[in-house]
Write a protein that holds these residues in place. Structure first.
Motif, PDB file in Angstrom:
ATOM      1  N   CYS A  37      94.755 104.006 -34.092  1.00 48.74           N
ATOM      2  CA  CYS A  37      94.110 104.639 -35.234  1.00 48.74           C
ATOM      3  C   CYS A  37      94.955 104.489 -36.478  1.00 48.74           C
ATOM      4  CB  CYS A  37      93.753 106.095 -34.952  1.00 48.74           C
ATOM      5  SG  CYS A  37      95.118 107.208 -34.928  1.00 48.74           S
ATOM      6  N   ILE A  38      94.247 104.374 -37.585  1.00 44.16           N
ATOM      7  CA  ILE A  38      94.870 104.277 -38.905  1.00 44.16           C
ATOM      8  C   ILE A  38      94.650 105.609 -39.592  1.00 44.16           C
ATOM      9  CG2 ILE A  38      94.855 103.087 -41.135  1.00 44.16           C
ATOM     10  CD1 ILE A  38      93.474 100.707 -39.605  1.00 44.16           C
ATOM     11  N   ILE A  39      95.743 106.224 -40.027  1.00 45.74           N
ATOM     12  CA  ILE A  39      95.671 107.513 -40.715  1.00 45.74           C
ATOM     13  C   ILE A  39      96.150 107.268 -42.138  1.00 45.74           C
ATOM     14  CG2 ILE A  39      96.538 109.880 -40.714  1.00 45.74           C
ATOM     15  CD1 ILE A  39      97.152 109.472 -37.703  1.00 45.74           C
ATOM     16  N   SER A  40      95.315 107.540 -43.136  1.00 44.07           N
ATOM     17  CA  SER A  40      95.749 107.283 -44.510  1.00 44.07           C
ATOM     18  C   SER A  40      95.305 108.412 -45.421  1.00 44.07           C
ATOM     19  CB  SER A  40      95.212 105.945 -45.006  1.00 44.07           C
ATOM     20  OG  SER A  40      93.835 106.010 -45.258  1.00 44.07           O
ATOM     21  N   PHE A  94     102.074 106.224 -47.157  1.00 42.84           N
ATOM     22  CA  PHE A  94     100.720 106.723 -47.361  1.00 42.84           C
ATOM     23  C   PHE A  94      99.806 106.494 -46.158  1.00 42.84           C
ATOM     24  CE2 PHE A  94     102.672 105.855 -51.388  1.00 42.84           C
ATOM     25  CZ  PHE A  94     102.493 107.064 -52.016  1.00 42.84           C
ATOM     26  N   SER A  95     100.339 105.880 -45.126  1.00 45.56           N
ATOM     27  CA  SER A  95      99.531 105.678 -43.922  1.00 45.56           C
ATOM     28  C   SER A  95     100.432 105.576 -42.708  1.00 45.56           C
ATOM     29  CB  SER A  95      98.671 104.415 -44.045  1.00 45.56           C
ATOM     30  OG  SER A  95      99.482 103.274 -44.098  1.00 45.56           O
ATOM     31  N   GLN A  96      99.853 105.808 -41.568  1.00 44.55           N
ATOM     32  CA  GLN A  96     100.519 105.585 -40.283  1.00 44.55           C
ATOM     33  C   GLN A  96      99.518 104.913 -39.373  1.00 44.55           C
ATOM     34  OE1 GLN A  96     103.755 106.216 -39.278  1.00 44.55           O
ATOM     35  NE2 GLN A  96     104.262 106.972 -41.318  1.00 44.55           N
ATOM     36  N   ILE A  97     100.022 104.034 -38.537  1.00 46.58           N
ATOM     37  CA  ILE A  97      99.176 103.410 -37.528  1.00 46.58           C
ATOM     38  C   ILE A  97      99.752 103.831 -36.177  1.00 46.58           C
ATOM     39  CG2 ILE A  97     100.439 101.218 -37.611  1.00 46.58           C
ATOM     40  CD1 ILE A  97      97.637  99.885 -37.347  1.00 46.58           C
ATOM     41  N   ILE A  98      98.899 104.416 -35.351  1.00 47.98           N
ATOM     42  CA  ILE A  98      99.384 104.967 -34.077  1.00 47.98           C
ATOM     43  C   ILE A  98      98.540 104.421 -32.934  1.00 47.98           C
ATOM     44  CG2 ILE A  98      99.909 107.088 -32.790  1.00 47.98           C
ATOM     45  CD1 ILE A  98     100.071 108.581 -35.432  1.00 47.98           C
ATOM     46  N   LEU A  99      99.205 103.977 -31.884  1.00 45.35           N
ATOM     47  CA  LEU A  99      98.506 103.409 -30.735  1.00 45.35           C
ATOM     48  C   LEU A  99      97.780 104.509 -29.960  1.00 45.35           C
ATOM     49  CD1 LEU A  99     101.295 100.946 -29.518  1.00 45.35           C
ATOM     50  CD2 LEU A  99      99.385 100.493 -31.077  1.00 45.35           C
TER      51      LEU A  99
ATOM     52  N   ILE C  98      95.202  99.339 -45.609  1.00 47.67           N
ATOM     53  CA  ILE C  98      94.272 100.113 -46.439  1.00 47.67           C
ATOM     54  C   ILE C  98      92.853  99.955 -45.899  1.00 47.67           C
ATOM     55  CG2 ILE C  98      93.426 100.509 -48.796  1.00 47.67           C
ATOM     56  CD1 ILE C  98      95.981  99.235 -49.852  1.00 47.67           C
ATOM     57  N   LEU C  99      92.155 101.066 -45.787  1.00 49.70           N
ATOM     58  CA  LEU C  99      90.792 101.038 -45.264  1.00 49.70           C
ATOM     59  C   LEU C  99      89.844 100.416 -46.284  1.00 49.70           C
ATOM     60  CD1 LEU C  99      90.695 104.622 -43.675  1.00 49.70           C
ATOM     61  CD2 LEU C  99      91.316 102.450 -42.582  1.00 49.70           C
ATOM     62  N   ILE C 100      88.802  99.778 -45.766  1.00 46.86           N
ATOM     63  CA  ILE C 100      87.746  99.206 -46.608  1.00 46.86           C
ATOM     64  C   ILE C 100      86.442  99.908 -46.244  1.00 46.86           C
ATOM     65  CG2 ILE C 100      86.393  97.129 -47.152  1.00 46.86           C
ATOM     66  CD1 ILE C 100      88.888  95.482 -46.297  1.00 46.86           C
ATOM     67  N   GLU C 101      85.753 100.408 -47.255  1.00 40.97           N
ATOM     68  CA  GLU C 101      84.468 101.069 -47.024  1.00 40.97           C
ATOM     69  C   GLU C 101      83.502 100.606 -48.104  1.00 40.97           C
ATOM     70  OE1 GLU C 101      83.560 105.538 -45.589  1.00 40.97           O
ATOM     71  OE2 GLU C 101      84.035 105.375 -47.713  1.00 40.97           O
ATOM     72  N   ASN C 102      82.355 100.160 -47.671  1.00 41.34           N
ATOM     73  CA  ASN C 102      81.331  99.727 -48.613  1.00 41.34           C
ATOM     74  C   ASN C 102      81.867  98.683 -49.605  1.00 41.34           C
ATOM     75  OD1 ASN C 102      78.760  99.683 -49.593  1.00 41.34           O
ATOM     76  ND2 ASN C 102      79.043 101.469 -50.931  1.00 41.34           N
ATOM     77  N   LYS C 103      82.584  97.696 -49.065  1.00 45.10           N
ATOM     78  CA  LYS C 103      83.073  96.520 -49.825  1.00 45.10           C
ATOM     79  C   LYS C 103      84.228  96.799 -50.791  1.00 45.10           C
ATOM     80  CE  LYS C 103      78.409  94.554 -49.869  1.00 45.10           C
ATOM     81  NZ  LYS C 103      77.312  94.095 -50.739  1.00 45.10           N
ATOM     82  N   THR C 104      84.797  98.000 -50.740  1.00 45.16           N
ATOM     83  CA  THR C 104      85.954  98.244 -51.620  1.00 45.16           C
ATOM     84  C   THR C 104      87.074  98.959 -50.855  1.00 45.16           C
ATOM     85  OG1 THR C 104      85.003 100.342 -52.313  1.00 45.16           O
ATOM     86  CG2 THR C 104      84.637  98.465 -53.782  1.00 45.16           C
ATOM     87  N   LEU C 105      88.263  98.874 -51.410  1.00 49.58           N
ATOM     88  CA  LEU C 105      89.411  99.581 -50.844  1.00 49.58           C
ATOM     89  C   LEU C 105      89.153 101.080 -50.923  1.00 49.58           C
ATOM     90  CD1 LEU C 105      92.360  97.653 -52.556  1.00 49.58           C
ATOM     91  CD2 LEU C 105      91.698  97.523 -50.143  1.00 49.58           C
ATOM     92  N   LYS C 106      89.417 101.779 -49.827  1.00 49.20           N
ATOM     93  CA  LYS C 106      89.222 103.235 -49.841  1.00 49.20           C
ATOM     94  C   LYS C 106      90.504 103.885 -50.373  1.00 49.20           C
ATOM     95  CE  LYS C 106      87.205 106.966 -47.125  1.00 49.20           C
ATOM     96  NZ  LYS C 106      86.183 107.314 -48.106  1.00 49.20           N
ATOM     97  N   LEU C 107      90.697 103.752 -51.681  1.00 48.78           N
ATOM     98  CA  LEU C 107      91.864 104.326 -52.359  1.00 48.78           C
ATOM     99  C   LEU C 107      91.429 105.602 -53.073  1.00 48.78           C
ATOM    100  CD1 LEU C 107      93.376 101.115 -53.997  1.00 48.78           C
ATOM    101  CD2 LEU C 107      94.323 102.387 -52.063  1.00 48.78           C
ATOM    102  N   GLY C 108      92.378 106.475 -53.349  1.00 44.71           N
ATOM    103  CA  GLY C 108      92.096 107.632 -54.179  1.00 44.71           C
ATOM    104  C   GLY C 108      91.928 107.219 -55.631  1.00 44.71           C
TER     105      GLY C 108
END
Lengths: 133, 133, 133
Positions: A37-40, A94-99, C98-108
């Motif tokens: 899981c990616i936690i950000s 700003f994020s952690q990736i955990i198995l 960084i997560l991607i949602e709806n074609k963009t980076l999910k940044l604050g």
């Protein structure tokens, strides 16, 4: 799998909040057995890290050591006055990736997932994306 | 792909161990051509990072600079006496994600994968999960 | 999806370069709707982080605070003279996910993706791998 959110309300300027249980609940709901899981977070004055979940003194020491390194008041240009919080957040990450293994986070015995508030009190959120093998 | 483990035995309190070769071997065994790998550790007083693999003086400088920033002995509450190690670990990070291209880690010429012991000597382990495109 | 590259030419010793737009362009080209991207660098004296994109004073404060913590000149063994840059890079980190949602980076709202040069001026590169759900 779609991104899930955990909402956090911090009460003071600096605070470490253990969110391990909340993340584990999302994994349980997801029915994922193995993966990661990616936690950000969408913030710039808070961080996500992992650390000891046993002695609460560790949390206080972490905040105090960081505060000694990067004092709240300094010769800073940014007029909002939270430059120290920005730097603490960068150093924390700003994020952690955990198995994930067998439906749980593959953490060590003493590891917990920590949300680190450096510029509270605020309403904050954490994104969790769970990826199955 | 299932999680693999690398075992490390550190000999002194603070030590940087280059594990690039061990990770590369796991990638070779996996037969993965393109993808990425997640390297994580189940500890709270050690870290995983990337740094220069050429001049061994860099490793000593890293440990010395961190030790100057966060001294072993300080006004810490945690009775185990390893609060400095907890903070160094947070600043270093508990995982790395590295791209895989053409069966090898996509590292720069001077990059190596480092396990950073901040509270040794101890038996430690590193998890490696390899994800194929 | 294959790894893409962003090329950066830094002009001075220390410099923070906002690469959010370049990463967003790669995501647009990729046609990926939901997923995440891994941003990594092949260097040992530069880092990748996320921080405030609004007030440029934040960038200067970040570099100044790090410079006060880890001075350029010190009792360092590494003869290249850039040990401070190696440590700043470790503290900043060598990748971001960084997560991607709806074609963009999910940044604050206030988050930007920053390349941090600690030993310039140099020609640098950033790898971007985009992973679709």
């Amino acid at each position: 799998m779609e991104i899930r959110e955990i909402n956090i309300k911090t009460n003071i300027r600096e605070q470490i909040v253990d969110i391990t249980h909340e993340v584990e609940e999302l994994i349980k709901e997801s029915k994922v057995i193995n993966g990661y899981c990616i936690i950000s977070i969408p913030h710039t004055t808070a961080g996500i890290t992992i650390n000891e979940n046993a002695d609460p003194a560790v949390k206080r020491d972490i905040l105090n050591i960081l505060d000694n390194l990067i004092p709240l008041y300094g010769d800073y240009e940014h007029i909002e006055g939270n430059s120290a919080a920005h730097v603490k957040a960068i150093l924390t990450g700003f994020s952690q990736i955990i198995l994930i293994e067998n439906k749980t986070l593959k953490l060590g015995t003493w590891q917990g997932v920590y949300f680190c508030e450096y510029d509270g009190p605020r309403d904050r959120k954490v994104y969790v994306k769970i990826i199955s093998d």
